[in-house]
Design a protein around this motif. Structure first.
Motif, PDB file in Angstrom:
ATOM      1  N   GLN A 501      15.237   3.032   8.690  1.00 55.72           N
ATOM      2  CA  GLN A 501      14.365   4.306   8.288  1.00 55.72           C
ATOM      3  C   GLN A 501      13.457   3.500   7.173  1.00 55.72           C
ATOM      4  O   GLN A 501      12.155   3.981   7.247  1.00 55.72           O
ATOM      5  N   TRP A 502      13.813   2.541   6.488  1.00 56.53           N
ATOM      6  CA  TRP A 502      12.881   1.999   5.696  1.00 56.53           C
ATOM      7  C   TRP A 502      11.783   1.488   6.358  1.00 56.53           C
ATOM      8  O   TRP A 502      10.641   1.183   5.929  1.00 56.53           O
ATOM      9  N   LEU A 503      12.072   0.333   7.346  1.00 57.13           N
ATOM     10  CA  LEU A 503      11.132  -0.247   8.021  1.00 57.13           C
ATOM     11  C   LEU A 503      10.025   0.785   8.814  1.00 57.13           C
ATOM     12  O   LEU A 503       8.752   0.548   8.788  1.00 57.13           O
ATOM     13  N   ASP A 504      10.597   1.989   9.394  1.00 55.82           N
ATOM     14  CA  ASP A 504       9.662   2.848   9.860  1.00 55.82           C
ATOM     15  C   ASP A 504       8.697   3.589   8.592  1.00 55.82           C
ATOM     16  O   ASP A 504       7.729   3.800   8.965  1.00 55.82           O
ATOM     17  N   THR A 505       9.382   3.775   7.723  1.00 55.70           N
ATOM     18  CA  THR A 505       8.758   4.307   6.611  1.00 55.70           C
ATOM     19  C   THR A 505       7.420   3.436   6.207  1.00 55.70           C
ATOM     20  O   THR A 505       6.426   3.809   5.892  1.00 55.70           O
ATOM     21  N   ILE A 506       7.830   2.044   6.150  1.00 56.64           N
ATOM     22  CA  ILE A 506       6.779   1.163   5.648  1.00 56.64           C
ATOM     23  C   ILE A 506       5.592   1.166   6.624  1.00 56.64           C
ATOM     24  O   ILE A 506       4.509   1.203   6.110  1.00 56.64           O
ATOM     25  N   LEU A 507       5.931   1.169   7.883  1.00 56.40           N
ATOM     26  CA  LEU A 507       4.925   1.189   8.977  1.00 56.40           C
ATOM     27  C   LEU A 507       4.241   2.484   8.927  1.00 56.40           C
ATOM     28  O   LEU A 507       2.832   2.778   9.147  1.00 56.40           O
ATOM     29  N   HIS A 508       5.171   3.738   8.781  1.00 55.37           N
ATOM     30  CA  HIS A 508       4.105   5.085   8.608  1.00 55.37           C
ATOM     31  C   HIS A 508       3.239   4.958   7.529  1.00 55.37           C
ATOM     32  O   HIS A 508       2.114   5.501   7.886  1.00 55.37           O
ATOM     33  N   VAL A 509       3.619   4.872   6.404  1.00 60.34           N
ATOM     34  CA  VAL A 509       2.661   4.548   5.293  1.00 60.34           C
ATOM     35  C   VAL A 509       1.616   3.464   5.578  1.00 60.34           C
ATOM     36  O   VAL A 509       0.264   3.912   5.307  1.00 60.34           O
ATOM     37  N   SER A 510       1.845   2.468   6.019  1.00 63.11           N
ATOM     38  CA  SER A 510       0.761   1.680   6.422  1.00 63.11           C
ATOM     39  C   SER A 510      -0.283   2.141   7.588  1.00 63.11           C
ATOM     40  O   SER A 510      -1.768   2.297   7.282  1.00 63.11           O
ATOM     41  N   LEU A 511       0.293   2.774   8.555  1.00 59.85           N
ATOM     42  CA  LEU A 511      -0.579   3.582   9.402  1.00 59.85           C
ATOM     43  C   LEU A 511      -1.414   4.628   9.059  1.00 59.85           C
ATOM     44  O   LEU A 511      -2.431   4.945   9.192  1.00 59.85           O
ATOM     45  N   GLU A 512      -0.529   5.465   7.824  1.00 59.70           N
ATOM     46  CA  GLU A 512      -1.432   6.628   7.342  1.00 59.70           C
ATOM     47  C   GLU A 512      -2.749   5.993   6.544  1.00 59.70           C
ATOM     48  O   GLU A 512      -3.623   6.646   6.401  1.00 59.70           O
ATOM     49  N   LEU A 551      -0.588  11.217   4.329  1.00 61.40           N
ATOM     50  CA  LEU A 551       0.876  11.309   4.051  1.00 61.40           C
ATOM     51  C   LEU A 551       1.579  12.527   4.001  1.00 61.40           C
ATOM     52  O   LEU A 551       2.183  12.915   2.787  1.00 61.40           O
ATOM     53  N   MET A 552       1.250  13.459   4.886  1.00 64.13           N
ATOM     54  CA  MET A 552       1.825  14.582   4.697  1.00 64.13           C
ATOM     55  C   MET A 552       3.370  14.754   4.511  1.00 64.13           C
ATOM     56  O   MET A 552       3.837  15.749   3.865  1.00 64.13           O
ATOM     57  N   LYS A 553       4.191  13.915   5.124  1.00 65.84           N
ATOM     58  CA  LYS A 553       5.651  13.944   5.102  1.00 65.84           C
ATOM     59  C   LYS A 553       5.790  13.704   3.442  1.00 65.84           C
ATOM     60  O   LYS A 553       6.850  14.185   3.019  1.00 65.84           O
ATOM     61  N   TYR A 554       5.175  12.834   2.896  1.00 65.91           N
ATOM     62  CA  TYR A 554       5.379  12.434   1.435  1.00 65.91           C
ATOM     63  C   TYR A 554       5.084  13.860   0.694  1.00 65.91           C
ATOM     64  O   TYR A 554       6.055  14.089  -0.327  1.00 65.91           O
ATOM     65  N   GLU A 555       4.325  14.670   0.957  1.00 67.14           N
ATOM     66  CA  GLU A 555       4.019  15.850   0.254  1.00 67.14           C
ATOM     67  C   GLU A 555       4.917  17.084   0.857  1.00 67.14           C
ATOM     68  O   GLU A 555       4.749  18.103   0.455  1.00 67.14           O
ATOM     69  N   GLY A 556       5.888  16.702   1.752  1.00 64.74           N
ATOM     70  CA  GLY A 556       6.804  17.727   2.232  1.00 64.74           C
ATOM     71  C   GLY A 556       6.273  18.503   3.329  1.00 64.74           C
ATOM     72  O   GLY A 556       6.905  19.748   3.756  1.00 64.74           O
TER      73      GLY A 556
END
Length: 598
Positions: A501-512, A551-556
């Motif tokens: 989960q943390w690895l995917d989150t890092i990549l998701h933020v980076s790609l965003e 980063l829409m997921k960060y905003e819920g």
């Protein structure tokens, strides 16, 4: 009628944390409002079809295109592409200025008919602009019949309104600048043989004393109205340095302007309607091109109320005093904005044929690619002051910011070794919660997210005021923060099972972050931006300015890209430039370049 290019300043690299801290603070103070840079007509149009009309100067065909011409065109192209992304119906014109005594003389020296001489050079401008991805919608030549009809009509309107009169002009005239000069604008000099001559204090070109019976424009009668217009529209000329300069010029009385030449002196031009012994002054002829493009005298009003000019500082007086006065006299709306840029030098020296240091844009593209050249010009070009061009500077900037920082980030975050499924990873609000109380994100991560969230509005503000270099500076600073984010958490060291989960989150933020950079860079480096967005799987329909939504997921909220397959690997985003292949120094290649007209 050409915006020359010269300068010896550079954009200082600042600490990204301090720089973005100041930027985001400024954003909070104006989070809901961009600077008011449009007039009434533009604001009304934005609520309807939102037309936007951007122009370059039309370039004088006394010489082949060089890097200064490309800078003007790329600047206008960037604004045009930006407005399209914003949803405007944008129109972008450029072209060539083909009348005047200087062209008449150049064609004669080349033993060519003036029109064939002009056509050859005009085609070279078209070719260079197409190679530089200049996406103009209109290309105008002043030798076209549609332009002659527009000029004749415009002259007729001025004549009918009583602002033209037959008079005797006596004074200094610069043929290379196609400009009438006051005694204060002339100074003493010596020619190559040591003889004393008079020259233009600004351009250095030799001037001649002229006595002619011709038509005069009552420019002096418009001084008060020009001052009123400028003072009621303090942002109509950008940057403010040039606005202040125009006000300074208008502090003194301005003389009436000669707007024709005797046919015996100037045959290559548009004859004065009803007086074939007089030829219309080349600058009046040339300025009307902006009206010709939008269909003047019919059906031009929709576009003319949304016109924005990009000009070089050397032709500011023609665009900020003569042109508005002509329009006032004709009863037409004035420009919404006059964007002014400064000049380019080459290794600290003015570009000139005699020095053999004129930069051929096609050679520069071969060395640095289209995107590399566009990025350098817009990243390094500071409108307020002159800028300097040399190969090592281009190489250093493109390698650092495009190849290493941006290209390296994209390569690391999409590599199969770290993203074996080749999909847009999912974001975990548990790992990266909104509040910095739990989860695995640290303080620097939150600061990076805040900076990237602020980026679109900051970039928009800088584009609107022609400070494109500042927009690119903010993007570059954020790219560095994102690289530090990836380096800080080293996703390649994480266990794909325990830390998934943390690895995917890092990549998701980076790609965003990469998606935001790709979206915002579209007006500047369209080819490179397309490679980024295509690699991330972003469709053409998802690339408008309103689609940034970082980063829409960060905003819920939902993110439509989660789980979507990435696009194909298109290879290295930007190949590093090697000094050996460019020979380190700017080659002293002579061209047919002459000094520009004013």
């Amino acid at each position: 009628m050409f915006a020359h290019a010269s300068g010896s300043s550079s954009v200082a690299m600042r600490s990204p944390c301090r720089f973005l801290a100041r930027a985001t603070t400024a954003l909070r103070l104006s989070a809901h409002a961009l600077p008011r840079v449009y007039g009434t007509h533009e604001r009304q149009a934005s609520r309807c079809s939102r037309p936007y009309y951007i122009t370059t100067p039309i370039f004088y065909v006394n010489a082949s295109p060089h890097i200064g011409h490309v800078y003007s065109a790329v600047t206008a192209d960037c604004l045009h592409r930006y407005k399209l992304l914003k949803g405007h119906d944008s129109r972008f014109s450029t072209g060539t200025d083909e009348h005047g005594l200087k062209i008449q003389q150049a064609a004669s020296s080349a033993a060519k008919e003036p029109l064939s001489f002009c056509t050859e050079i005009s085609q070279s401008f078209k070719h260079v602009f197409q190679r530089c991805s200049i996406s103009y919608t209109d290309y105008i030549r002043t030798t076209e019949q549609r332009h002659r009809r527009a000029v004749e009509d415009f002259w007729g309107v001025l004549h009918s309104r009583g602002v033209l009169y037959k008079g005797w002009y006596e004074g200094w005239y610069s043929t290379p600048d196609e400009s009438f000069l006051s005694p204060a604008q002339v100074s003493d000099s010596t020619d190559s043989g040591g003889a004393g001559v008079k020259v233009s204090s600004e351009s250095g070109h030799k001037v001649e004393w002229m006595k002619e019976d011709n038509y005069m424009f009552r420019l002096s009668e418009f001084r008060t109205e020009l001052l009123r217009w400028l003072r009621s529209n303090p942002k109509v000329i950008q940057p403010v340095k040039f606005y202040d300069l125009v006000l300074q010029w208008l502090e003194d009385d301005i003389p009436d302007l000669s707007v024709s030449r005797q046919k015996s002196r100037l045959q290559w031009g548009i004859p004065v309607p009803g007086d074939p012994e007089q030829t219309i002054y080349v600058w009046l002829d040339a300025l009307v091109n902006y009206l010709t493009v939008v269909g003047y005298p019919q059906n031009h009003s929709q576009w003319w109320t949304a016109v924005h000019h990009v000009v070089g500082k050397d032709i500011l007086k023609f665009h900020a005093i003569y042109w508005p006065a002509f329009l006032m006299a004709a009863g037409l709306p004035l420009p919404q904005m006059i964007y002014v840029h400064s000049h380019w030098t080459v290794e600290g020296r003015k570009m000139s044929k005699s020095l053999g240091n004129v930069i051929n844009p096609l050679d520069a593209i071969e060395k640095f690619t289209v995107d590399g050249l566009r990025y350098f010009l817009l990243r390094q070009g500071v409108p307020d002051s002159d800028c300097d061009y040399y190969d090592d500077k281009v190489i250093k900037m493109c390698n650092s910011e495009l190849a290493d920082a941006l290209g390296g980030l994209l390569n690391r975050c999409t590599a199969p070794s770290i993203n074996p499924t080749q999909v847009y990873p999912r974001f975990s609000n548990t790992c990266f919660p909104k509040e910095e109380l739990s989860g695995r994100a640290v303080s620097d991560d939150y600061r990076m997210v805040e900076a990237v969230s602020a980026l679109p509005v900051l970039v928009e503000q800088h584009f609107e005021t022609l400070h494109i270099y500042k927009a690119l500076e903010t993007i570059s600073a954020c790219v560095r923060l994102t690289n530090r984010f990836v380096q800080r958490h080293a996703p390649w060291k994480l266990d794909r099972k325990e830390d998934r989960q943390w690895l995917d989150t890092i990549l998701h933020v980076s790609l965003e972050c990469l998606r935001v950079y790709g979206m915002l860079l579209q007006p500047v480096v369209p080819g490179l931006a397309d490679k980024i967005l295509s690699r991330l799987g972003v469709t053409p329909e998802e690339r408008s300015w309103d689609s940034v939504n970082f980063l829409m997921k960060y905003e819920g909220q939902d993110c439509g890209l989660e789980g979507r397959a990435l696009g194909p690997d298109l290879g290295v985003l930007f190949s590093r430039l090697e000094r050996s292949s460019v020979k380190g120094k700017t080659p002293k290649k002579a061209t047919t370049q002459e000094e520009s007209k004013s």
